[in-house]
Design an enzyme around this catalytic site. Structure first.
Site, PDB file in Angstrom:
ATOM      1  N   ASP A 163       0.852  -1.186   0.000  1.00  0.00           N
ATOM      2  CA  ASP A 163       0.000   0.000   0.000  1.00  0.00           C
ATOM      3  C   ASP A 163       0.883   1.229   0.000  1.00  0.00           C
ATOM      4  O   ASP A 163       1.958   1.224  -0.587  1.00  0.00           O
ATOM      5  CB  ASP A 163      -0.927  -0.037   1.219  1.00  0.00           C
ATOM      6  CG  ASP A 163      -2.219   0.694   0.971  1.00  0.00           C
ATOM      7  OD1 ASP A 163      -2.292   1.891   1.299  1.00  0.00           O
ATOM      8  OD2 ASP A 163      -3.157   0.086   0.428  1.00  0.00           O
ATOM      9  N   HIS A 200      -3.673   5.534   4.652  1.00  0.00           N
ATOM     10  CA  HIS A 200      -4.398   4.421   4.043  1.00  0.00           C
ATOM     11  C   HIS A 200      -3.796   3.079   4.468  1.00  0.00           C
ATOM     12  O   HIS A 200      -4.501   2.178   4.926  1.00  0.00           O
ATOM     13  CB  HIS A 200      -4.361   4.567   2.524  1.00  0.00           C
ATOM     14  CG  HIS A 200      -5.269   3.652   1.768  1.00  0.00           C
ATOM     15  ND1 HIS A 200      -4.829   2.474   1.195  1.00  0.00           N
ATOM     16  CD2 HIS A 200      -6.589   3.744   1.472  1.00  0.00           C
ATOM     17  CE1 HIS A 200      -5.841   1.878   0.591  1.00  0.00           C
ATOM     18  NE2 HIS A 200      -6.916   2.623   0.728  1.00  0.00           N
ATOM     19  N   SER A 410     -11.048  -1.262  -0.183  1.00  0.00           N
ATOM     20  CA  SER A 410      -9.700  -1.232   0.396  1.00  0.00           C
ATOM     21  C   SER A 410      -9.687  -1.792   1.808  1.00  0.00           C
ATOM     22  O   SER A 410      -8.685  -2.378   2.237  1.00  0.00           O
ATOM     23  CB  SER A 410      -9.179   0.212   0.453  1.00  0.00           C
ATOM     24  OG  SER A 410      -8.694   0.652  -0.780  1.00  0.00           O
TER      25      SER A 410
END
Length: 474
Positions: A163, A200, A410
């Site tokens: 990521d 994230h 996600s």
């Protein structure tokens, strides 16, 4: 309405990739981005066939000089991919569609695709975000909450998150005390405002650690550059990520791209072939386009040769009874997990940091569903949104000091990956693919997604959020 946000993101991604001319299409519904003027082919004979065929086509039918066609990368490399320039992007004429059409006859003779666009692979909130994060007070609780059992280094399941990187103070969040990996390159701009998508990877790691505490989680900043990378580079970056620590038990990947085809990504051919020879299970996000168009590499799960090595994950809405409005869907999505309004760590529990919203919420669901989804709540105005300047509306700013609520496939992905890891721990299962297959076989729960009744994974510590009212005040 879904296309509006996609167009907003196109400009944002283009700015994050200076010097790479990007194009959109050919079908807006596919939410597809690619490098203008370049195609990909496999090294060796196929690259030569592509180059010769395209050169002859352009010379004979379009009056272009053959010099426009040529290789821009070495013929031999680990990923087995050659970039072939088929035009001059500076001329404003996108020659990629013409090059693809020129190869159709050769592809039909050989029975497979010889060439593809050089797609932009992006984190699954990048090209079409489910939503943007919403602050949660420090006194709030993770959702899913932390499961029992704790972390045991001798038995921990090895999980690799590919990521963007970890925020600098991620270890101040107790669930991430044992998480290691790459740091986020740049967290804030010159004014101290949090960049879009920062946190994230941290958020994903927090969800994994909550569902499966007995894990050694490593986060690699493979997608640190605003969460987007060219397909021609992505395979090499994946190899680099696994080379640094060895192939793990589970890879959690919340990134991909549609292609408009059913053959996968030429740029990932070599990596996916090697994955098949390993014991690693790749758990991949289905994407947030609200579409049934396959999203790769998650869609490899539907190919027989990858059925045991890839698990594709869609997102359930906040109450868990149906699919989230943004989730991709279709027979290529193997399972769904909670992915709307989850709570995890976005930043460390240090000094609060401001964030300015990039997208405005909508008056109604942009995908046409009729529940109180994240398209609508909590209300805010964003920098990139169309019509903002004409109305004079200022973008909204919030402060983050730890926890956040966020939505997207996600985040359904690490929930599913965590459940595979938790099963390995509970049953002392050493093979992650066997654990994943048995998890799915034992799953009797179902949810309705676009009229289909699909397998649903709901962690025991996950709390559904009622749909009658927004999860947080507007």
């Amino acid at each position: 309405m879904a296309l509006q946000r996609f167009h907003e993101q196109f400009d944002h991604i283009q700015r994050s990739m200076p010097g790479v001319p990007l194009a959109m299409g050919p079908d807006d519904d596919a939410h597809l981005l690619y490098e203008r003027g370049v195609v990909l082919a496999r090294d060796g004979e196929e690259a030569r066939v592509v180059e010769d065929t395209v050169r002859a086509h352009f010379t004979e039918t379009r009056g272009l000089f053959p010099e426009h066609v040529g290789r821009t990368s070495p013929e031999t490399n680990r990923t087995g991919v050659t970039r072939i320039r088929v035009g001059d992007p500076g001329r404003g004429d996108d020659t990629v569609p013409h090059a693809l059409r020129a190869l159709r006859a050769a592809e039909e003779r050989r029975g497979r695709s010889l060439v593809s666009r050089n797609h932009v692979v992006h984190i699954a909130v990048n090209a079409c975000p489910g939503d943007e994060p919403v602050p949660v007070p420090r006194t709030g609780a993770a959702n899913p909450a932390a499961a029992g059992g704790g972390h045991h280094p001798d038995s921990a399941v090895r999980v690799l998150v590919i990521d963007n990187g970890l925020v600098h103070d991620h270890r101040s969040y107790p669930l991430l005390a044992h998480t290691t990996g790459d740091a986020q390159l740049t967290e804030t701009d010159g004014d101290g405002v949090l960049h879009q998508y920062v946190g994230h990877g941290t958020f994903i790691a927090g969800l994994l650690a909550a569902v499966a505490p007995d894990t050694d989680i490593v986060v690699r900043g493979t997608l640190n550059d605003a969460g987007a990378v060219l397909e021609s580079e992505f395979g090499a970056k994946l190899f680099e990520a696994v080379d640094r620590g060895g192939w793990p038990d589970v890879i959690s990947l919340s990134a991909g791209t549609p292609t408009g085809g059913s053959d996968g990504l030429i740029g990932l051919d070599a990596f996916m072939r090697e994955l098949r020879t390993r014991r690693t299970l790749l758990v991949a996000a289905a994407g947030n386009n609200g579409s049934d168009v396959p999203f790769w590499p998650a869609a490899y799960a539907a190919l027989p040769e990858y059925a045991d090595s890839v698990l594709s994950v869609g997102a359930l809405r906040a109450d868990g009874d149906g699919g989230a409005c943004f989730t991709n869907h279709g027979p290529w999505v193997r399972v769904y997990a909670p992915g709307e309004r989850l709570t995890s760590a976005l930043t460390g529990f240090g000094t609060p940091v401001p964030y300015v919203y990039q997208h405005s919420t909508y008056d109604a669901c942009r995908f046409g569903l009729d529940y109180a989804c994240t398209c609508q709540y909590p209300r805010h105005t964003g920098v990139l949104s169309e019509g903002r300047e004409s109305t004079g509306a200022k973008p909204d700013q919030v402060m983050f000091d730890g926890l956040a609520q966020w939505s997207g496939t996600s985040f359904a992905t690490p929930v599913a990956a965590g459940l595979v890891a938790a099963r390995m721990t509970a049953h002392r299962e050493r093979d992650p693919r066997t654990a994943g297959a048995r998890l799915l076989a034992d799953t009797t729960a179902r949810a309705e997604v676009r009229g289909a009744h699909v397998p649903a994974l709901r962690p025991p510590t996950w709390r559904p959020v009622p749909l009658a009212t927004p999860a947080l005040p507007a």
